[in-house]
Scaffold this motif. Sequence first.
Motif, PDB file in Angstrom:
ATOM      1  N   TRP A 111     -24.409 -13.223 -13.057  1.00  0.00           N
ATOM      2  CA  TRP A 111     -23.172 -14.234 -13.463  1.00  0.00           C
ATOM      3  C   TRP A 111     -22.478 -13.268 -13.897  1.00  0.00           C
ATOM      4  O   TRP A 111     -21.620 -13.510 -14.760  1.00  0.00           O
ATOM      5  N   LYS A 112     -22.912 -12.241 -14.463  1.00  0.00           N
ATOM      6  CA  LYS A 112     -22.113 -10.690 -14.733  1.00  0.00           C
ATOM      7  C   LYS A 112     -20.994 -10.487 -13.485  1.00  0.00           C
ATOM      8  O   LYS A 112     -20.825  -9.339 -13.726  1.00  0.00           O
ATOM      9  N   GLY A 113     -21.793 -10.438 -12.276  1.00  0.00           N
ATOM     10  CA  GLY A 113     -21.197  -9.789 -11.261  1.00  0.00           C
ATOM     11  C   GLY A 113     -22.211  -9.093 -10.920  1.00  0.00           C
ATOM     12  O   GLY A 113     -21.285  -7.730 -10.213  1.00  0.00           O
ATOM     13  N   ASN A 114     -22.959  -8.522 -11.659  1.00  0.00           N
ATOM     14  CA  ASN A 114     -24.322  -7.268 -10.641  1.00  0.00           C
ATOM     15  C   ASN A 114     -24.787  -7.990  -9.931  1.00  0.00           C
ATOM     16  O   ASN A 114     -25.397  -9.012  -8.773  1.00  0.00           O
ATOM     17  N   GLU A 115     -25.345  -6.665  -8.889  1.00  0.00           N
ATOM     18  CA  GLU A 115     -26.733  -7.162  -7.610  1.00  0.00           C
ATOM     19  C   GLU A 115     -27.349  -7.256  -9.204  1.00  0.00           C
ATOM     20  O   GLU A 115     -28.047  -6.888  -9.821  1.00  0.00           O
ATOM     21  N   GLY A 171       3.894  -7.184 -16.813  1.00  0.00           N
ATOM     22  CA  GLY A 171       2.689  -6.622 -16.314  1.00  0.00           C
ATOM     23  C   GLY A 171       1.459  -6.092 -16.101  1.00  0.00           C
ATOM     24  O   GLY A 171       1.028  -5.065 -16.060  1.00  0.00           O
ATOM     25  N   GLN A 172       0.872  -6.523 -17.383  1.00  0.00           N
ATOM     26  CA  GLN A 172      -0.534  -6.534 -17.794  1.00  0.00           C
ATOM     27  C   GLN A 172      -1.575  -7.180 -16.784  1.00  0.00           C
ATOM     28  O   GLN A 172      -1.105  -8.793 -16.728  1.00  0.00           O
ATOM     29  N   LYS A 173      -2.512  -6.631 -16.009  1.00  0.00           N
ATOM     30  CA  LYS A 173      -3.119  -7.961 -14.928  1.00  0.00           C
ATOM     31  C   LYS A 173      -3.941  -8.535 -16.520  1.00  0.00           C
ATOM     32  O   LYS A 173      -4.854  -7.866 -17.084  1.00  0.00           O
ATOM     33  N   ASP A 174      -4.013  -9.678 -15.703  1.00  0.00           N
ATOM     34  CA  ASP A 174      -4.718 -10.668 -16.295  1.00  0.00           C
ATOM     35  C   ASP A 174      -6.518 -10.316 -16.455  1.00  0.00           C
ATOM     36  O   ASP A 174      -6.938 -10.081 -14.773  1.00  0.00           O
ATOM     37  N   SER A 175      -7.419 -10.554 -17.266  1.00  0.00           N
ATOM     38  CA  SER A 175      -9.010 -10.838 -16.804  1.00  0.00           C
ATOM     39  C   SER A 175      -8.996 -11.795 -15.833  1.00  0.00           C
ATOM     40  O   SER A 175      -8.363 -12.371 -16.126  1.00  0.00           O
ATOM     41  N   ARG A 176     -10.182 -11.936 -14.996  1.00  0.00           N
ATOM     42  CA  ARG A 176     -10.567 -12.316 -14.674  1.00  0.00           C
ATOM     43  C   ARG A 176     -10.700 -13.929 -15.499  1.00  0.00           C
ATOM     44  O   ARG A 176     -11.222 -15.049 -15.281  1.00  0.00           O
ATOM     45  N   TRP A 177     -11.775 -13.644 -16.359  1.00  0.00           N
ATOM     46  CA  TRP A 177     -11.897 -14.799 -18.110  1.00  0.00           C
ATOM     47  C   TRP A 177     -11.220 -14.488 -19.118  1.00  0.00           C
ATOM     48  O   TRP A 177     -12.096 -14.313 -19.989  1.00  0.00           O
ATOM     49  N   PRO A 178      -9.823 -14.699 -18.737  1.00  0.00           N
ATOM     50  CA  PRO A 178      -9.066 -14.518 -20.771  1.00  0.00           C
ATOM     51  C   PRO A 178      -9.474 -14.998 -21.902  1.00  0.00           C
ATOM     52  O   PRO A 178     -10.339 -16.567 -21.870  1.00  0.00           O
ATOM     53  N   CYS A 179     -10.087 -15.024 -22.674  1.00  0.00           N
ATOM     54  CA  CYS A 179     -10.728 -15.383 -24.346  1.00  0.00           C
ATOM     55  C   CYS A 179     -10.759 -14.856 -25.048  1.00  0.00           C
ATOM     56  O   CYS A 179      -9.888 -12.773 -25.452  1.00  0.00           O
ATOM     57  N   ASP A 219      -7.121 -16.153  -5.495  1.00  0.00           N
ATOM     58  CA  ASP A 219      -5.912 -15.266  -5.196  1.00  0.00           C
ATOM     59  C   ASP A 219      -6.207 -14.169  -6.506  1.00  0.00           C
ATOM     60  O   ASP A 219      -6.181 -13.567  -6.115  1.00  0.00           O
ATOM     61  N   ALA A 220      -6.065 -14.458  -7.848  1.00  0.00           N
ATOM     62  CA  ALA A 220      -6.240 -13.471  -8.645  1.00  0.00           C
ATOM     63  C   ALA A 220      -7.767 -12.816  -8.937  1.00  0.00           C
ATOM     64  O   ALA A 220      -8.334 -12.278  -9.938  1.00  0.00           O
ATOM     65  N   GLY A 221      -9.057 -13.576  -7.771  1.00  0.00           N
ATOM     66  CA  GLY A 221      -9.938 -13.214  -7.813  1.00  0.00           C
ATOM     67  C   GLY A 221     -11.557 -14.024  -9.343  1.00  0.00           C
ATOM     68  O   GLY A 221     -11.651 -13.830  -9.132  1.00  0.00           O
ATOM     69  N   ALA A 222     -10.391 -14.539  -9.633  1.00  0.00           N
ATOM     70  CA  ALA A 222     -11.042 -15.516 -10.274  1.00  0.00           C
ATOM     71  C   ALA A 222     -11.715 -16.424 -10.526  1.00  0.00           C
ATOM     72  O   ALA A 222     -13.417 -17.117 -10.633  1.00  0.00           O
ATOM     73  N   ARG A 226     -17.183 -16.515 -13.174  1.00  0.00           N
ATOM     74  CA  ARG A 226     -17.949 -15.943 -13.799  1.00  0.00           C
ATOM     75  C   ARG A 226     -17.544 -15.766 -15.034  1.00  0.00           C
ATOM     76  O   ARG A 226     -16.052 -15.131 -15.347  1.00  0.00           O
ATOM     77  N   SER A 227     -17.667 -16.896 -15.881  1.00  0.00           N
ATOM     78  CA  SER A 227     -17.175 -16.187 -17.447  1.00  0.00           C
ATOM     79  C   SER A 227     -17.735 -15.041 -17.978  1.00  0.00           C
ATOM     80  O   SER A 227     -17.933 -14.114 -17.896  1.00  0.00           O
ATOM     81  N   ASP A 228     -16.589 -14.539 -18.577  1.00  0.00           N
ATOM     82  CA  ASP A 228     -16.747 -13.599 -19.845  1.00  0.00           C
ATOM     83  C   ASP A 228     -18.628 -13.848 -20.696  1.00  0.00           C
ATOM     84  O   ASP A 228     -18.126 -14.426 -20.802  1.00  0.00           O
ATOM     85  N   PRO A 229     -18.927 -12.858 -20.641  1.00  0.00           N
ATOM     86  CA  PRO A 229     -20.465 -12.940 -21.155  1.00  0.00           C
ATOM     87  C   PRO A 229     -20.482 -13.014 -22.473  1.00  0.00           C
ATOM     88  O   PRO A 229     -21.372 -13.609 -23.250  1.00  0.00           O
ATOM     89  N   SER A 230     -18.775 -13.093 -23.156  1.00  0.00           N
ATOM     90  CA  SER A 230     -18.744 -13.760 -24.974  1.00  0.00           C
ATOM     91  C   SER A 230     -18.892 -14.898 -24.768  1.00  0.00           C
ATOM     92  O   SER A 230     -18.904 -15.785 -26.066  1.00  0.00           O
ATOM     93  N   ASP A 231     -18.351 -15.539 -24.093  1.00  0.00           N
ATOM     94  CA  ASP A 231     -18.255 -17.052 -24.013  1.00  0.00           C
ATOM     95  C   ASP A 231     -18.642 -17.646 -23.180  1.00  0.00           C
ATOM     96  O   ASP A 231     -18.304 -18.065 -21.843  1.00  0.00           O
TER      97      ASP A 231
END
Length: 601
Positions: A359-363, A179-187, A45-48, A62-67
């Motif tokens: 893996w970064k979400g790009n075409e 109210g802050q929207k969560d990121s897909r991969w918080p770190c 539901d959160a898109g993660a 998909r993780s954060d590119p730094s993690d």
Amino acid sequence: MTTTTKNTKLLAWVEEMANLCNPDKVQWCDGSKAEYDAMIKIMVDAGAAIPLGKRPNSYLFRSDPSDVARVEDRTYIATRNQEDAGPTNNWIDPVKLKTIMRDLYKGCMRGRTLYVIPFSMGPVGSPISKIGVELSDSPYVVVNMHIMTRVGDKVLKALGENGAFVPCMHSVGAPLEPGQKDSRWPCAPIEKKYIAHFPEENLIWSFGSGYGGNALLGKKCLALRIASPMARREGWMAEHMLILRLTNPQGKRFHIAAAFPSACGKTNLAMLQPSIAGWKCECIGDDIAWMKTGADGRLYAINPEAGFFGVCPGTSYKSNPMAMESIKANAIFTNCVLTDDGDIWWEDMDVECKHGIDWKGNEWSPDRKDAEGKPVKGAHPNARFTAPARQCPVICPDWEDPAGVPIDIFVFGGRRSKLVPLVSEAYNWDHGVYMGATAASEATAAALDAKKAIRRDPMAMLPFCGYHIGDYWQHWLNMGDKLGAKAPKIFYTNWFRKSGDGKWLWPGFGENCRVLKWMCERVEGKVGAVETPVGYVPKPGDLDVSGLKVSEAEMAELLHIDVEGWKSEVPEIEEYLSTAGARLPLRMKTQLAELKKRIGL
Ligand code: OXD
Ligand code: MN
């Protein structure tokens, strides 16, 4: 969900950490399928989490590119005396580190749920198993822990009111404002990441990363970095080893535990499919072995894990068909390509992917290049699958036997294009310990050490031994003394030797069972060996190469002992061993001196 546990230590610790981290709520995990499904739903539901149309009940993250991997530079062994952490570990004073981390933990779970994950490393109730409890604000951690360990009420029941557990504290380190929207991969950023171990208290504190060994604290943190000093104190062994059972055509079973640095085909060997008629191979574990002496004086091993957390790139029906079969359903994938038809893909999967999302979400397509014109990889090199071990078609029926399996053979190894023979057998236990301690691999993308072409990785424990490496070697020597004639035989392998013109000399993969067969026949005393300066190697004709396209000359090259080459290696080995300082066991010095004598130095 609340809990029925009456373990006062656990209740007090959860309350203390909740007060510090300030989550919106606390949820005790029961390990049920309903819980797994509910966690997955939250993340879909959160898109993660992305459901994969092609694989039932499987999801891509998909993780954060730094993690994207374990952070060895941010991993600490915090002992009261720095000397006790030894030369292979980062160290900070435990009081100072706790002060730093308490500040980071303060309010770090605002806007999130704190999940309490009781887990068992090893079958619940096995005398070799240990209980941990991970507190985490990551639902991704909860679902991965469900697969990688045994989670839930059965563990709390085994823990009882007064049972001991390893507290494993984890936060992704990304509180949410109202109210802050969560990121897909918080770190958290790298400088705030800490993977901290307090071995004198059997305690783990991890902050800032959601990835793999940084966050699934049962695996590298508990089962190796905390368990290794615990094992030394208690007289057992916690090793970075696969476990397999090989059965010969007469039905005799051999159990092998093997340690290899990363990028040496450990998971492939763990799930080996023998190419020789009549031999059967079954997997017990692919990464970690916990071993205790049994009533008969032999060494018994369990796999403390319940799942595989394997590297995706390079895994294919050619390299590891059993891993591919294990991930057909009920699997989690992290940092792979999402194909247009709803499947995952990675480099060297041996199937074609013309287009997808990287893996970064790009075409992404295979011809994509970066700004410098370099090909862009679709999957991250450390992309992973998480899959239940029971899904492996060759999982051993006894893989969850609480008593473990008796180990006959230890194998060490590394990736060396020159010098090191395909296989050698140690003269005796001390020589085998020396072989393991000096194990080395050529630098690869997975273990890059720009300064050195060869990375020494003692028993493949370099990033995982939670105490002084010299004391660790002494512990191995002590275990040999305890096991005496019942100690496993020790071998060293190198599947990666190349000919003068740069070709692999050994076919590897399923053919590696031929080398394992020779080891089993050595244990039985059925085959001979040639004594060389670096150990026993197979006599010509004793290694079964029937039906293989390996010539006699190639075989000779694979087993050749390059005495001059060994001579030139000695100064570096000497320097490396000396880093253990005064804690380098005398018996290791003796081994080096004996090697020098044998090669004429
Ligand atoms: C692993 C490793 O992930 O050894 O198993 O790095
Ligand atoms: Mn590993």
